[in-house]
Design an enzyme around this catalytic site. Structure first.
Site, short mmCIF file in Angstrom:
data_model
loop_
_atom_site.label_atom_id
_atom_site.label_comp_id
_atom_site.label_asym_id
_atom_site.label_seq_id
_atom_site.Cartn_x
_atom_site.Cartn_y
_atom_site.Cartn_z
N HIS C 122 0.86 -1.18 0.00
CA HIS C 122 0.00 0.00 0.00
C HIS C 122 0.91 1.24 0.00
O HIS C 122 2.00 1.20 0.55
CB HIS C 122 -0.83 -0.06 1.28
CG HIS C 122 -1.90 0.98 1.40
ND1 HIS C 122 -1.64 2.26 1.84
CD2 HIS C 122 -3.23 0.93 1.16
CE1 HIS C 122 -2.78 2.94 1.86
NE2 HIS C 122 -3.75 2.17 1.45
N ASP C 199 3.27 -4.37 8.12
CA ASP C 199 2.07 -3.55 7.99
C ASP C 199 0.87 -4.49 8.11
O ASP C 199 0.55 -5.21 7.17
CB ASP C 199 2.10 -2.85 6.63
CG ASP C 199 0.78 -2.18 6.28
OD1 ASP C 199 -0.15 -2.23 7.11
OD2 ASP C 199 0.67 -1.63 5.17
N GLN C 202 -4.40 -4.91 7.11
CA GLN C 202 -5.45 -5.80 6.60
C GLN C 202 -5.53 -7.12 7.37
O GLN C 202 -6.32 -7.99 7.02
CB GLN C 202 -5.22 -6.09 5.11
CG GLN C 202 -5.38 -4.88 4.20
CD GLN C 202 -6.82 -4.37 4.16
OE1 GLN C 202 -7.77 -5.10 4.45
NE2 GLN C 202 -6.98 -3.09 3.84
N LYS C 225 -10.07 -0.29 10.64
CA LYS C 225 -10.25 -1.46 9.78
C LYS C 225 -10.53 -2.71 10.60
O LYS C 225 -10.57 -3.82 10.07
CB LYS C 225 -8.99 -1.68 8.93
CG LYS C 225 -8.77 -0.62 7.86
CD LYS C 225 -7.57 -0.95 7.00
CE LYS C 225 -7.01 0.26 6.29
NZ LYS C 225 -7.74 0.63 5.08
N CYS C 363 -4.87 2.43 -3.72
CA CYS C 363 -3.64 2.98 -3.14
C CYS C 363 -2.47 2.01 -3.26
O CYS C 363 -1.65 1.91 -2.33
CB CYS C 363 -3.84 3.38 -1.69
SG CYS C 363 -4.82 4.86 -1.49
#
Ligand SMILES: Cc1ncc(COP(=O)(O)O)c(C=O)c1O
Ligand SMILES: Cc1ncc(COP(=O)(O)O)c(C=O)c1O
Lengths: 141, 405, 405, 141
Positions: C122, C199, C202, C225, C363
């Site tokens: 991302h 990261d 998600q 999220k 993105c």
């Protein structure tokens, strides 16, 4: 008296107070008593950095027991210190290292000793335990 | 609209709170204010009805959320009378707003340059500049404060020069309550081409802010000190300055296009808004500003002035009372000491009686050091405070002093 | 606990929403998830009952808010199995968490050093590193992705070396849904002494995260999220790494003491938390994580896997369907294209029928460019989605395709 | 017909559609018609950067009026462009500069033209106005 016995007697003593005002008046009285530390130890080396009230703590070994002396520039903090020291001072490193400070909660001063309270008391209690462990280590060598 | 304190108080659910069985009297508004039902409702409404990520979404929720988010920007622009809503950058709070500007100035400051602040600044408007100067070998210069809490204007005049690359100062001191004559100061600074950043954290809820009238280059505030949500803030910057500054964080909407070799940044204000924005925060902030607007900022200022005057009078009746910050231009913030009693002792006893004040250095340690005191007790008022509360506070204070005597 | 989809759906007030008169079917969970009543209630409760600024306050509200705030830190530490709650830094979101680390690495990267990322990142986990490399004349190296959406492990092996100063990669791709084999990758990186940042934007709501088991140096995610509030995020960092890193922003609790000459910073994690923290955000995040915990992350993963399988099967029945990202290890994210129909056209028609999907480059422009496509349509699922919704979506999709044929 | 008249007739035309499906089918049909622009102008210079669908716009003066041609890679965007151009193309710079685009809202396509919609249409409309102003300026010199 053992640490536990001293703590229990303190808890009993505080059960006398129905009113918060009486309790705090008592703490303030204790806080106003003579300095609890030799002036020469009120130096940066013995200062415990709390944000608001400053606390000084000094420890020395006397006949196998640790004697703590301390002071603070806030009278209530000083009063609570004097309660704490009454319980833990003059005990063996081992007993202090294992001591349970929950009596503070029982006498209704928990808020003062919450880690979020920047009055230096929490750091002081940590320091007391650290001293105890350091002396313990020294003895065992 | 008439000013109805009972009606206002009823808007704030937390005011019904009891502590230790006593009615809460909350005088720690300089730290954060409480939130009216309108603000709480706006959060509930957002999450219950049109929560969505914003920008670039093709679906209805996203269009609704984006429209609401961008309308918030317009409302904030309108509230502080910015010329253009692209001059409004949304941040996490005043501290982040200031850090953003200080960080972006890294490329505009060189060795030997000067950065000007004042000795009454909150750490958030001090340390970013100090660190900037350290990194760039620049000089941090500090305008001193007089005993009454006013900036020393003669010193200030002497410190302005072409060498100064930015002047950062607070609109209102969080310790002293002093309202700095910023319009006059900004005009002085402009004579030397110095851009001025105003830290408005303590001002936005208490007096009219008009950035065009002030003519400042930057203005910052946090929502949570103005009846709004935590975790949300604003940076106003003149278009040409925002355009000139480098982005601060990278990712999300601040990017226009990316390849592995090269990234092009979006236009202002987006280039400063990395990551998913806090849409709920923006909407709740608007609800708070509308709440202020609805009562009328001038009505608020007048009401708080009365409270200030009333409380000051009552306090001064107390023996050995020492008020720190006695400027004739101040908002409803009273820092004080009584004799040489430690602030912590008074704060603790007031708390037992349900009165919430702040004690300590209020994140303005150099200022406190300047007065050679161990800190202060600070009572700071908001629109929902009342004279009855002041009376109760004075009684509680007297009781505390008696106990400590 | 049994998995009761009706009960779960009833927790999310927004799911009752209609758009254009049609029942909302929300499949844009990769962008942001909706919030259960429990999360909304925690915000209302906080602002209605114990709102206060935290740390250093002597009054009851402040002690309560501070305790709740620090308990949140403990809960988050517990949730991702951090060794110590001082390893949890609260930020505004995943993007800020990554920027914080990238910025703090400025002093740890030198000319000629390498920074490793992957081609599926991302923008938020790409541009901060790209800019870091540009500033320091370091080299950004990019692990390529195979056609099925898996990282090319052979390439990866060849790219690891002592020259690499940090490796930043996503746990799960927001476009492809691929679950990267990060535990294995981290172990490989450690052979060369390379610290790894994951990261997890998600991942956190979709599978079990155990930072000690993974042994990563840093792990980042956003609350929004994962059923939590907007404007709140987490950076996990190993104690020794957080201790080593320079602060990022200045002001507030991150300061230990200040004089005009010198500032001493607070300990971890406070030294990274400048300004008034978002207490409400922390509490609402905990409410969200507890919500996940209550259902059970494994139950969620299993349920979403079923949805994924079901939806994938149904989609593949459609002519000219092209699913982008076909790794055997993936979460409930489906990116697809149909023939050469532009994603925007399909997204627009789905929207008219109440189905919210995302279209575009998500993105992750370099990834999309890599596949030489104009973007994708992305349906991403959350725990509250149902097979009935998938059926409706498939019907709506077929209708759209008929209109566009 | 004036711009306003053309816009009004468009609005009327759309009032026929009861169903969103009919409306979009019509737009899609328009979008599928032959390219609305000479292929040679579909270059980066005439590309309007919208995030999702790409839009190309070309303008030339013919007998005192601006003729716009445009295209998009998304068929719905292209359909809407064709509606827009039907109204504003082949008009004088002055009329275009003063034109009111609110008919888009009246035909129920507002969402497509909200500034938050990254489909390039908003930028295209801005660009149309810019062209008109530029030609106006040129003419007045
Ligand atoms: C993989 C990935 N990383 C980072 C981010 C950035 O998260 P946020 O925008 O919440 O900071 C996202 C979400 O947009 C994402 O999907
Ligand atoms: C004058 C002043 N500036 C800056 C700040 C920082 O605001 P925040 O902590 O909301 O970022 C404060 C409040 O703490 C303040 O009073």
């Amino acid at each position: 008296m053992t640490i536990e016995e001293k703590a229990n007697s303190l808890v009993e003593e505080f059960q006398m107070f129905d009113e918060w005002m009486d309790k705090y008046s008592y703490i303030i009285e204790l806080g106003k008593e003579m300095p609890l530390i030799d002036e020469k130890y009120k130096d940066p080396q013995h200062l415990i950095s709390g944000c608001q009230s400053r606390v000084w703590l000094y420890a020395e070994m006397k006949e196998g027991k640790i004697v703590f002396t301390a002071d603070s520039d806030a009278v209530i903090t000083k009063g609570i210190i004097s309660l704490l020291l009454r319980v833990v001072s003059n005990e063996t490193p081992k007993d202090i290292a294992n001591a349970d400070f929950s009596f503070i909660e029982e006498i209704g001063l928990k808020d003062h000793l919450s880690p979020t309270r920047a009055n230096g008391l929490v750091s002081m209690m940590k320091q007391i335990k650290l001293y105890a462990k350091a002396f313990q280590l020294k003895n065992s060598n | 609209m008439g000013f109805n304190i009972d009606k206002i108080r009823a808007d704030f659910p937390i005011l019904k709170r009891k502590v230790y069985g006593k009615q809460l009297v909350y005088f720690d508004n300089g730290a954060t204010t409480h939130k009216p039902q309108q603000v709480i409702d706006s959060i509930v409404d957002y999450y219950s009805n049109f929560n969505s990520n914003v920008h670039r979404g093709v679906h209805k929720l996203s269009v609704e959320a984006t429209t609401a988010f961008e309308d918030s920007r317009k409302y904030v622009a309108h509230f502080i009378n910015a010329e253009d809503d692209r001059e409004i950058v949304f941040t996490r709070g005043a501290t982040e707003s200031i850090n953003l500007v200080a960080n972006s100035f890294l490329s505009l400051i060189n060795k030997g340059d000067e950065v000007l602040i004042t000795s009454i600044e909150h750490h958030s408007n001090l340390v970013p500049w100090q660190q900037l100067c350290e990194k760039k070998n620049a000089k941090l210069k500090v305008v001193p404060v007089s005993d009454d809490g006013n900036l020393d204007m003669e010193f200030l005049d002497n410190m302005l020069s072409e060498k100064v690359k930015i002047f950062a100062l607070s609109h209102i001191s969080n310790v002293l309550g002093t309202i700095n004559p910023i319009k006059e100061i900004i005009a002085k600074a402009h004579k030397f081409g110095i851009p001025v950043l105003i830290d408005g954290a303590q001002a936005i809820a208490h007096l009219k802010v008009d950035v065009q009238d002030l003519d400042c280059e930057f203005y910052c505030f946090s929502a949570h000190k103005a009846y709004g949500p935590m975790g949300f803030g604003v940076l106003y910057g003149k278009k040409e300055w925002l355009t000139r500054l480098q982005p601060y964080q990278y990712g999300g909407e601040m990017i226009s296009s990316v390849s592995l070799d090269k990234t092009t940044f979006n236009e202002i204000p987006y280039k400063f808004e990395a990551g998913t924005p806090n849409v709920s925060g923006a909407l709740a902030t608007v609800a708070a500003l509308k709440y202020i607007k609805n009562i009328g900022i001038d009505n608020i200022a007048k009401y708080e002035d009365d409270l200030l005057e009333y409380a000051t009078e009552k306090l001064l009746e107390i023996d050995k009372m020492r008020i720190i910050g006695t400027s004739s231009e101040k908002t409803a913030v009273i820092s004080f000491l009584v004799g040489d009693i430690h602030p912590y002792d008074i704060g603790t006893l007031l708390d037992q009686m349900g009165v919430a004040v702040r004690t300590g250095n209020h994140c303005a340690q150099p200022l406190i050091d300047n007065y050679c005191i161990p800190g202060t007790i600070r009572a700071s008022f908001a629109v929902y405070n009342s004279k009855e509360e002041v009376d109760y506070f004075i009684e509680a204070l007297k009781k505390s002093l008696a106990m400590l005597a």
